[in-house]
Design a protein around this motif. Structure first.
Motif, PDB file in Angstrom:
ATOM      1  N   GLN A  28      -4.516  13.039   1.151  1.00 19.10           N
ATOM      2  CA  GLN A  28      -5.425  13.573   2.170  1.00 19.10           C
ATOM      3  C   GLN A  28      -5.927  14.968   1.812  1.00 19.10           C
ATOM      4  O   GLN A  28      -7.106  15.268   1.973  1.00 19.10           O
ATOM      5  CB  GLN A  28      -4.728  13.636   3.545  1.00 19.10           C
ATOM      6  CG  GLN A  28      -4.206  12.311   4.091  1.00 19.10           C
ATOM      7  CD  GLN A  28      -5.293  11.367   4.602  1.00 19.10           C
ATOM      8  OE1 GLN A  28      -6.478  11.644   4.490  1.00 19.10           O
ATOM      9  NE2 GLN A  28      -4.902  10.225   5.140  1.00 19.10           N
ATOM     10  N   SER A  40      -7.301   1.269  -5.033  1.00 18.02           N
ATOM     11  CA  SER A  40      -6.671   0.880  -3.767  1.00 18.02           C
ATOM     12  C   SER A  40      -5.153   1.028  -3.783  1.00 18.02           C
ATOM     13  O   SER A  40      -4.549   1.357  -2.777  1.00 18.02           O
ATOM     14  CB  SER A  40      -7.012  -0.570  -3.427  1.00 18.02           C
ATOM     15  OG  SER A  40      -8.390  -0.714  -3.258  1.00 18.02           O
ATOM     16  N   LYS A  41      -4.534   0.746  -4.904  1.00 17.63           N
ATOM     17  CA  LYS A  41      -3.070   0.768  -4.941  1.00 17.63           C
ATOM     18  C   LYS A  41      -2.530   2.154  -5.233  1.00 17.63           C
ATOM     19  O   LYS A  41      -1.522   2.547  -4.673  1.00 17.63           O
ATOM     20  CB  LYS A  41      -2.562  -0.226  -5.999  1.00 17.63           C
ATOM     21  CG  LYS A  41      -2.896  -1.668  -5.664  1.00 17.63           C
ATOM     22  CD  LYS A  41      -2.300  -2.079  -4.328  1.00 17.63           C
ATOM     23  CE  LYS A  41      -2.768  -3.464  -3.885  1.00 17.63           C
ATOM     24  NZ  LYS A  41      -2.255  -3.790  -2.537  1.00 17.63           N
ATOM     25  N   LEU A  99      -0.750   9.236   0.693  1.00 17.81           N
ATOM     26  CA  LEU A  99      -2.180   9.242   0.371  1.00 17.81           C
ATOM     27  C   LEU A  99      -2.646  10.695   0.204  1.00 17.81           C
ATOM     28  O   LEU A  99      -2.180  11.580   0.913  1.00 17.81           O
ATOM     29  CB  LEU A  99      -2.983   8.550   1.477  1.00 17.81           C
ATOM     30  CG  LEU A  99      -2.640   7.067   1.704  1.00 17.81           C
ATOM     31  CD1 LEU A  99      -3.481   6.498   2.848  1.00 17.81           C
ATOM     32  CD2 LEU A  99      -2.852   6.251   0.446  1.00 17.81           C
ATOM     33  N   ALA A 101     -18.463   6.521  -0.845  1.00 20.07           N
ATOM     34  CA  ALA A 101     -17.176   6.244  -1.484  1.00 20.07           C
ATOM     35  C   ALA A 101     -17.272   6.462  -2.996  1.00 20.07           C
ATOM     36  O   ALA A 101     -16.340   6.980  -3.621  1.00 20.07           O
ATOM     37  CB  ALA A 101     -16.734   4.813  -1.175  1.00 20.07           C
ATOM     38  N   PHE A 140      -8.505  15.004  -0.820  1.00 23.54           N
ATOM     39  CA  PHE A 140      -9.773  14.472  -0.323  1.00 23.54           C
ATOM     40  C   PHE A 140     -10.468  15.471   0.588  1.00 23.54           C
ATOM     41  O   PHE A 140     -11.696  15.511   0.639  1.00 23.54           O
ATOM     42  CB  PHE A 140      -9.581  13.110   0.346  1.00 23.54           C
ATOM     43  CG  PHE A 140      -9.799  11.975  -0.624  1.00 23.54           C
ATOM     44  CD1 PHE A 140     -11.040  11.358  -0.728  1.00 23.54           C
ATOM     45  CD2 PHE A 140      -8.782  11.572  -1.476  1.00 23.54           C
ATOM     46  CE1 PHE A 140     -11.261  10.357  -1.652  1.00 23.54           C
ATOM     47  CE2 PHE A 140      -8.994  10.563  -2.402  1.00 23.54           C
ATOM     48  CZ  PHE A 140     -10.227   9.948  -2.491  1.00 23.54           C
ATOM     49  N   SER A 199      -6.205   5.292  -2.725  1.00 21.39           N
ATOM     50  CA  SER A 199      -6.616   5.091  -1.345  1.00 21.39           C
ATOM     51  C   SER A 199      -7.097   3.666  -1.130  1.00 21.39           C
ATOM     52  O   SER A 199      -8.116   3.274  -1.687  1.00 21.39           O
ATOM     53  CB  SER A 199      -7.752   6.055  -0.993  1.00 21.39           C
ATOM     54  OG  SER A 199      -8.448   5.582   0.145  1.00 21.39           O
ATOM     55  N   PRO A 200      -6.371   2.922  -0.309  1.00 20.62           N
ATOM     56  CA  PRO A 200      -6.814   1.547  -0.042  1.00 20.62           C
ATOM     57  C   PRO A 200      -8.148   1.523   0.708  1.00 20.62           C
ATOM     58  O   PRO A 200      -8.985   0.666   0.473  1.00 20.62           O
ATOM     59  CB  PRO A 200      -5.718   0.980   0.859  1.00 20.62           C
ATOM     60  CG  PRO A 200      -4.613   1.973   0.886  1.00 20.62           C
ATOM     61  CD  PRO A 200      -5.166   3.272   0.443  1.00 20.62           C
ATOM     62  N   GLY A 201      -8.339   2.494   1.594  1.00 16.98           N
ATOM     63  CA  GLY A 201      -9.512   2.467   2.453  1.00 16.98           C
ATOM     64  C   GLY A 201     -10.801   2.841   1.749  1.00 16.98           C
ATOM     65  O   GLY A 201     -11.888   2.534   2.227  1.00 16.98           O
ATOM     66  N   LEU A 202     -10.680   3.497   0.611  1.00 16.20           N
ATOM     67  CA  LEU A 202     -11.883   3.937  -0.095  1.00 16.20           C
ATOM     68  C   LEU A 202     -12.706   2.750  -0.570  1.00 16.20           C
ATOM     69  O   LEU A 202     -13.922   2.795  -0.590  1.00 16.20           O
ATOM     70  CB  LEU A 202     -11.482   4.817  -1.279  1.00 16.20           C
ATOM     71  CG  LEU A 202     -12.545   5.722  -1.875  1.00 16.20           C
ATOM     72  CD1 LEU A 202     -13.074   6.712  -0.849  1.00 16.20           C
ATOM     73  CD2 LEU A 202     -11.995   6.464  -3.089  1.00 16.20           C
ATOM     74  N   ARG A 203     -12.057   1.660  -0.928  1.00 17.77           N
ATOM     75  CA  ARG A 203     -12.713   0.442  -1.419  1.00 17.77           C
ATOM     76  C   ARG A 203     -13.493   0.713  -2.706  1.00 17.77           C
ATOM     77  O   ARG A 203     -14.704   0.481  -2.768  1.00 17.77           O
ATOM     78  CB  ARG A 203     -13.625  -0.214  -0.368  1.00 17.77           C
ATOM     79  CG  ARG A 203     -13.058  -0.423   1.004  1.00 17.77           C
ATOM     80  CD  ARG A 203     -11.715  -1.121   1.072  1.00 17.77           C
ATOM     81  NE  ARG A 203     -11.690  -2.408   0.404  1.00 17.77           N
ATOM     82  CZ  ARG A 203     -10.744  -2.753  -0.475  1.00 17.77           C
ATOM     83  NH1 ARG A 203      -9.775  -1.912  -0.813  1.00 17.77           N
ATOM     84  NH2 ARG A 203     -10.756  -3.919  -1.029  1.00 17.77           N
ATOM     85  N   GLU A 211       0.867  -1.184   0.000  1.00 18.72           N
ATOM     86  CA  GLU A 211       0.000   0.000   0.000  1.00 18.72           C
ATOM     87  C   GLU A 211       0.899   1.227   0.000  1.00 18.72           C
ATOM     88  O   GLU A 211       2.015   1.174   0.484  1.00 18.72           O
ATOM     89  CB  GLU A 211      -0.830   0.105   1.291  1.00 18.72           C
ATOM     90  CG  GLU A 211      -1.777  -0.983   1.549  1.00 18.72           C
ATOM     91  CD  GLU A 211      -2.285  -0.927   2.997  1.00 18.72           C
ATOM     92  OE1 GLU A 211      -2.463   0.189   3.534  1.00 18.72           O
ATOM     93  OE2 GLU A 211      -2.485  -1.990   3.582  1.00 18.72           O
TER      94      GLU A 211
END
Lengths: 482, 482
Positions: A140, A328-329, A138, A365, A143, A332-336, A132
């Motif tokens: 931030q 994700s790669k 990331l 998301a 976002f 943002s991994p957490g966004l899914r 990751e």
């Protein structure tokens, strides 16, 4: 399967009750509330001592107390379990949830993967295996702008369409068009990351007992999406140019696979880029034999030195290729958020199963991802990430060259995150994994990607910070050399 | 399975090309791009005419053109398919994706459910079956405040822990404590809605060929989570007080179920609330027989007249009950946030499978849900929603009483969304479903919830607006009476 309990409680030395007593009461409450159930194996004394941040003697005192109250029991094998007798004073037929855990259809994660999943959240660990972007890479701040925009125009909180937000599919359609992939929004489904895409494909398209061709080593071996659906995976050899397409005909004849899964660009774990020539040959073989291809494009945006060859989907003469992408790669991994592009028949079937699985990806998301593309953040962000990754890659390659020449071999990744390190001096990857973990370094042993692998580890330069990378690679080099 | 293509294109009358030609070219491009593949069945002429917003004669002209180019073919049964011959001029062995779609393990959605899923996005439809809050009841303004907060403190874009955000689990733990449910954050897993929870339970805890007791009718029959995992569902009778607990002993002896699935509060579809007495009996039976219970608490927050009896989990003497909750019904369907509370062994197993399925729920959705609870929006919002739902429920009950007395019977829902309408005059629910759809009204036939049901429909007063409800219930009454 070993239960790995999550423990957040630490006893308070300022309280009048002794530490061992506080721990005893904590565990007792867990048992009385039915959260730790009969048959559940307790973590080892050492693990408990680490979790509660106390000496082992304190743990022993706490366990003694629980023992004498009949709440736990030790079997001769040495393990300590929540006892059946103490849990409920009435002698009713107890529910043994441990049996349930053993009996579901789905495979548990590999033990190493479970340890990795758990250890990643230890704050003292250097995550040298994590595929990751590091938290500081990331986006931030972009976002934050996206959240501001969301606050202004308050997107829908309702369910979205079975294929996912149409605006997001339009955005992805034009993102794909930039890569010379023709895919209209109706031929795209939004998924909660590409792991889910594989799960849906395994459940929705592949008959039980069919087989799938896979590069070997492959990320696909680290998950159980296909095996759990009763699908056999057949590993195919690869070299520095990727999949050995010359072997394809034979593998197809012998195995009649329902699909070939490939990560042609910056393969996980090997980092290999399938050459232009091999890509052409693969597509030709698909045309000649009717082979279906599942192309995983997760890392393609993360090229470092030069753009990789065109994707398989961009070369697809008809509809041989299902194409998967993800944020994700690269973002943002957490966004899914991920997607699959392919024939509409397939996309509709996947949507039908997705609706049955989780009723669609989070609309929040999806709205954020739409703005990510439409506001133009994707390209700006990638340019920044690329620069940082090049620095980190070069740093790691430098330290490796200085410390491990002769003891190991490795690829020079042209993109993505991974260095696939071959141990030349007989060090066992599993031993290295355990010894590195003891030193607070988490890496991925090669057996995760190829069950029979005996001499590789996968390290990632994406997650750990520069300081951590320096420290970890040096420790690792010492462990390998010693 | 019938492929239902999504069509967004409408021909432009201002262009020089005739409409039929624009449609022909659109379909041709779909076929040439490999999005509509050989064997894919085209929608009916009527459906195509509706989708493209043209006369049927225009569709016939377009199809004639495609026919003569060999791109589509009509079989004697009457269906039109994309032809194999025209798609690729070379005579290579074509990939038939239709075969793939037929051959996956997972069951497709019920045909009625597929039609419902698709029709819900038609803008001319009144959604009288939809079990969701209407868009104007969703807390958009509170979420705007949440997005502002997110913009200020920029939550992590990385992956969260396997069990989900610890802060969210803490928030849910105290939300449950308010309902007298003891569940520490470590015994809670965050899921992407409760449909996913059931999928994880089916995959992770239930052996193939085991059986599960279910209320009949039940929402569980409308999904295939359990069947697709090879688990048999056994319907149990219920009455106005809920599950007939007196029958439980016999059902357990005869079927040795691995689980009982129940929605004790505002059951879907019957609206029934299990009485206090039955709840006590159910828990006593669980204790006496070791029966595991899966409690679905999706609607419990949506009580309208008075608080429902305490949940089964709050009465759980040990750990017989797995408890599921969700924000989908009471707050936001699109957020995709739910949870399961239970023994940690089970929760850890579910987390392991979730990590393999989609690598966790969207962190953005989890951050928003955390703020939802910690900023205190949940209770304020519920008070507002309750008032609106009472109004809508009373309206629907009024119209039903005026128009359908004698022709149908129904419950007076004390909470949740549903009226389970029993047709007394021999009207077939499937006929009613089709005739209502032709009138632009979408409702749910009872067979979705009980395969052998012949005389129920489920209507929801939650989604449609007051005006729509008035219109739809009157049309429905006429269809039933005629």
């Amino acid at each position: 399967m070993k239960s790995v309990a999550e423990i957040r409680f630490t006893p308070d030395p300022l309280l009048p009750e002794p530490l061992y007593h506080q721990i005893k009461e904590y565990i007792k409450q867990k048992i009385m509330q039915g959260e730790w159930t009969p048959g559940m194996r307790l973590p080892s004394q050492r693990a408990l001592a680490t979790a509660f941040k106390v000496n082992r003697s304190t743990i022993i005192a706490a366990l003694d107390g629980l023992h004498s109250e009949g709440l736990i029991e030790t079997n001769y094998g040495g393990g300590t379990k929540v006892s059946r007798a103490g849990w409920n004073t009435m002698s009713t037929p107890l529910l043994n949830w441990e049996d349930y855990v053993e009996s579901g259809n789905h495979y548990p994660n590999l033990p190493e993967v479970q340890i990795i999943n758990q250890s990643e959240y230890r704050c003292d660990i250097i995550r040298l295996g994590t595929g990751e972007l590091a938290p500081d890479l990331l986006p931030q701040s972009y976002f934050q702008k996206i959240y501001e925009k969301l606050a202004q125009h308050a997107p829908s909180l309702g369910y979205l369409e079975p294929l996912g937000s149409y605006k997001l599919r339009q955005a992805i359609s034009s993102y794909l068009a930039d890569q010379q992939i023709q895919a209209s929004p109706e031929s795209i489904i939004i998924v909660s990351g590409s792991l889910q895409a594989m799960q849906l494909i395994a459940m929705g398209l592949l008959p039980r007992k069919s087989s799938v061709l896979v590069e070997k080593p492959s990320y696909l071996y680290s998950i159980h999406a296909f095996q759990s659906a009763g699908v056999r995976m057949i590993g195919m050899p690869m070299d520095k140019e990727g999949l050995l397409t010359a072997e394809l005909g034979r593998y197809i004849r012998e195995n009649r696979p329902s699909l070939l899964y490939t990560i042609p660009t910056f393969q996980n774990p090997s980092g290999v880029v399938m050459s232009d020539k091999r890509r052409t040959e693969l597509i030709q073989t698909a045309e000649a034999t009717g082979l279906a291809i599942l192309e995983d494009h997760a890392y393609a945006d993360l090229w470092l030195d030069e753009k990789p060859p065109l994707s398989l989907k961009a070369r697809d003469p008809g509809s041989y290729v299902l194409h998967m992408g993800t944020l994700s790669k690269s973002v943002s991994p957490g966004l899914r958020i991920g997607w699959v592009a392919g024939p509409e028949t397939v996309i509709q079937r996947l949507a039908d199963i997705k609706m049955q699985t989780d009723y669609g990806a989070s609309s929040l998301a999806q709205e954020a991802a739409t703005l990510w593309f439409t506001e133009g953040y994707h390209d700006i962000h990638l340019a920044e990430v690329r620069e940082a990754l090049i620095r980190k890659r070069n740093l790691v390659l430098d330290i490796l060259a200085r410390n491990l020449a002769g003891a190991a071999e490795w690829n020079v990744p042209q993109g993505g995150f991974y260095i696939w390190l071959k141990l030349l001096n007989g060090t066992r990857p599993e031993t290295l994994f355990r010894r590195a973990l003891a030193e607070g370094i988490l890496l991925n042993p090669g057996s995760i990607y190829d069950r029979f692998d005996q001499n590789h580890i996968r390290i990632s330069f994406a997650y750990a910070s520069v300081t951590e990378l320096e420290k970890a690679i040096i420790v690792l080099s010492q462990l390998i050399s010693s």
